[in-house]
Enzyme design. Sequence first.
Site, short mmCIF file in Angstrom:
data_model
loop_
_atom_site.label_atom_id
_atom_site.label_comp_id
_atom_site.label_asym_id
_atom_site.label_seq_id
_atom_site.Cartn_x
_atom_site.Cartn_y
_atom_site.Cartn_z
N ASP A 198 1.20 5.03 1.60
CA ASP A 198 0.80 6.03 2.30
C ASP A 198 1.38 7.28 2.46
O ASP A 198 2.54 7.64 1.88
CB ASP A 198 1.29 5.36 3.99
CG ASP A 198 0.63 4.17 4.29
OD1 ASP A 198 -0.68 4.03 4.13
OD2 ASP A 198 1.32 3.24 4.94
N ASP A 200 8.43 3.18 13.53
CA ASP A 200 8.98 2.01 14.27
C ASP A 200 10.78 1.67 13.87
O ASP A 200 11.45 1.74 14.73
CB ASP A 200 8.41 0.72 14.25
CG ASP A 200 7.86 0.48 12.77
OD1 ASP A 200 8.32 0.97 11.90
OD2 ASP A 200 7.14 -0.60 12.72
N ASP A 202 1.00 -1.22 0.15
CA ASP A 202 0.05 0.08 -0.08
C ASP A 202 1.01 1.30 0.02
O ASP A 202 2.02 1.23 0.22
CB ASP A 202 -0.80 -0.02 1.22
CG ASP A 202 -0.24 -0.49 2.54
OD1 ASP A 202 0.96 -0.30 2.61
OD2 ASP A 202 -1.13 -1.06 3.28
P1 ATP Z 1 3.56 -3.52 5.05
O1 ATP Z 1 4.59 -4.11 3.98
O2 ATP Z 1 3.28 -4.93 5.95
O3 ATP Z 1 2.61 -2.70 4.64
P2 ATP Z 1 4.64 -1.14 6.54
O4 ATP Z 1 5.89 -0.95 6.93
O5 ATP Z 1 4.19 -0.50 5.27
O6 ATP Z 1 4.47 -2.75 5.96
P3 ATP Z 1 2.15 -0.52 7.81
O7 ATP Z 1 1.46 -1.16 8.84
O8 ATP Z 1 1.33 -0.23 6.43
O9 ATP Z 1 3.44 -1.45 7.50
O10 ATP Z 1 2.45 0.76 8.14
C1 ATP Z 1 3.04 1.78 7.61
C2 ATP Z 1 4.08 2.47 8.27
O11 ATP Z 1 3.78 3.18 9.59
C3 ATP Z 1 5.34 1.84 8.81
O12 ATP Z 1 6.26 1.59 7.63
C4 ATP Z 1 5.95 2.43 9.74
O13 ATP Z 1 6.59 3.64 9.32
C5 ATP Z 1 4.75 2.93 10.47
N1 ATP Z 1 4.22 2.25 11.52
C6 ATP Z 1 3.32 1.03 11.47
N2 ATP Z 1 3.11 0.58 12.48
C7 ATP Z 1 3.95 1.23 13.58
C8 ATP Z 1 4.16 0.97 14.81
N3 ATP Z 1 3.64 0.26 15.52
N4 ATP Z 1 4.98 1.94 15.43
C9 ATP Z 1 5.59 2.78 14.83
N5 ATP Z 1 5.41 2.93 13.35
C10 ATP Z 1 4.54 2.22 12.79
MG MG Z 2 2.21 -0.62 4.41
#
Ligand code: ATP
Ligand code: MG
Length: 456
Positions: free
Chosen positions: A61, A154, A59
């Site tokens: 963001d 994170d 996705d």
């Molecule tokens: P995925 O490939 O699973 O989507 P992702 O890193 O994009 O991995 P998301 O859950 O979509 O994970 O979250 C988007 C962003 O939001 C992360 O890359 C991170 O920067 C931030 N984020 C998500 N969860 C947390 C958390 N628990 N604490 C701090 N930052 C977070």
């Molecule tokens: Mg993501």
Amino acid sequence: MKKEKSRSVIIARQEHGVSRKLMSPNALRTLYRLRDNGFFGYLVGGCVRDLLLGREPKDFDVVTNATPSEVKRLFRNCRLVGRRFRLAHIHFQDEVIEVATFRSQVSNEPESEPKEASGSERRQRPPRMLKDDDGMILRDNVYGTPEEDALRRDFTINSLSYNIADFSIIDYAGGLADLNAGIVRTIGDPAVRFQEDPVRMLRAVRFAAQLAFTIEEHTLKALVAATDTIVRAAPPRLYDEVLKLFLSGAGATCYGLLRQTGLFAALFPCFSNWLNAESEGFPHARFGEMLCQVDSRIQQGGMVSPPLLLALLFGEYIDGKAAHFRRQGVPWQQSVNAAVAEFMGETCPIVMITNRVGLALRDIISQQMRLKKIPGRRPESFIARHDFNDIVDYCRATCGGTRDVVKQLDWWAARAMQQASVSLPSRLTEEAGAPQRKRRKRRRRNPQVKNRTEGV
Ligand code: ATP
Ligand code: MG
């Protein structure tokens, strides 16, 4: 590469390989609109990480300095969601792009309040940043700068931003170096970051497994020390994260790391005890086998529904419980019901499996018997069940290639194909606009006219 005033590093467009061709056109449209109206527009998080690694992002963001109501004014297709922290969802035909206003983890209120808060609301409003006595974040709703927004994320690899203004990448936390070295490292003190949000431990494991990265030494040490605190996270969140771990396509590696760190035992204490106890001198090996089967299916682009995943992983354990009830004289179906209920009862206080998924899990396990009766009563309605494929897949995965069972399953698969080919042409003709009888619109007669005609 140029150093800014802060600790950030800017990687100019010609120095990185992230092309707009690889981005979602809707995310780009959103970013351009923000930029053209004088706002910052950044892509952040997982999508930038994945684009740099040459992986397809799940996705996209977007973060901006526009407040949610300013975003809403810019996009007709925007809906604001979230009560505590307002997020803008921009709805496109087949995609929703999430737009968040830069957030900070600092506890002081920002100078520029979102305009929608009235004076009295501001006075009565609870604090925007709140931690509990153990340091877990309960709320972090403070607007911030782009840098603060990156630093509250994170891991360093998840903090990279792509700036639509000049197509550069901004690295505030050393994420690029860690990405190149294949390292998962928390931003800041890992012990504090895991204390603030224990779910980050599971995310560290998932990224390490999915990307074939290693967890940095201090991060790993803090994680191992904090494994018991995972139970403080909200059970529905832990369920979501468990699904992501085991449906990541790297579930077996995730499991290895979860076991090694102690997270698995903390998440599933009863099941973990059972796994550790050998049965008649043999370890329970089916869990590992099932994970490998799930992984290979996902890697080939297949899908595994949550109830099927749970049946594959915990089916043998549940069967064992059901056998125990049967030995006490409980009839077959009730024994499965009781076993699933017991499994849910011990799992849900930590990992909240929804009731709907629990019922679907029970059905997959209990409907095995139906496959043994060929054709049995009303096979067509059995095949028409929404979970028929899950039931067959479960049986195929767990039968260990037993010839008789495989033969039965092949019979059901052939019968299902036949049923589908019979029902398909009629469905197709309906959908393809085969001449359908037109429904005449019944005109409501004007009662006065009716009376008049009757009068004639
Ligand atoms: P995925 O490939 O699973 O989507 P992702 O890193 O994009 O991995 P998301 O859950 O979509 O994970 O979250 C988007 C962003 O939001 C992360 O890359 C991170 O920067 C931030 N984020 C998500 N969860 C947390 C958390 N628990 N604490 C701090 N930052 C977070
Ligand atoms: Mg993501």
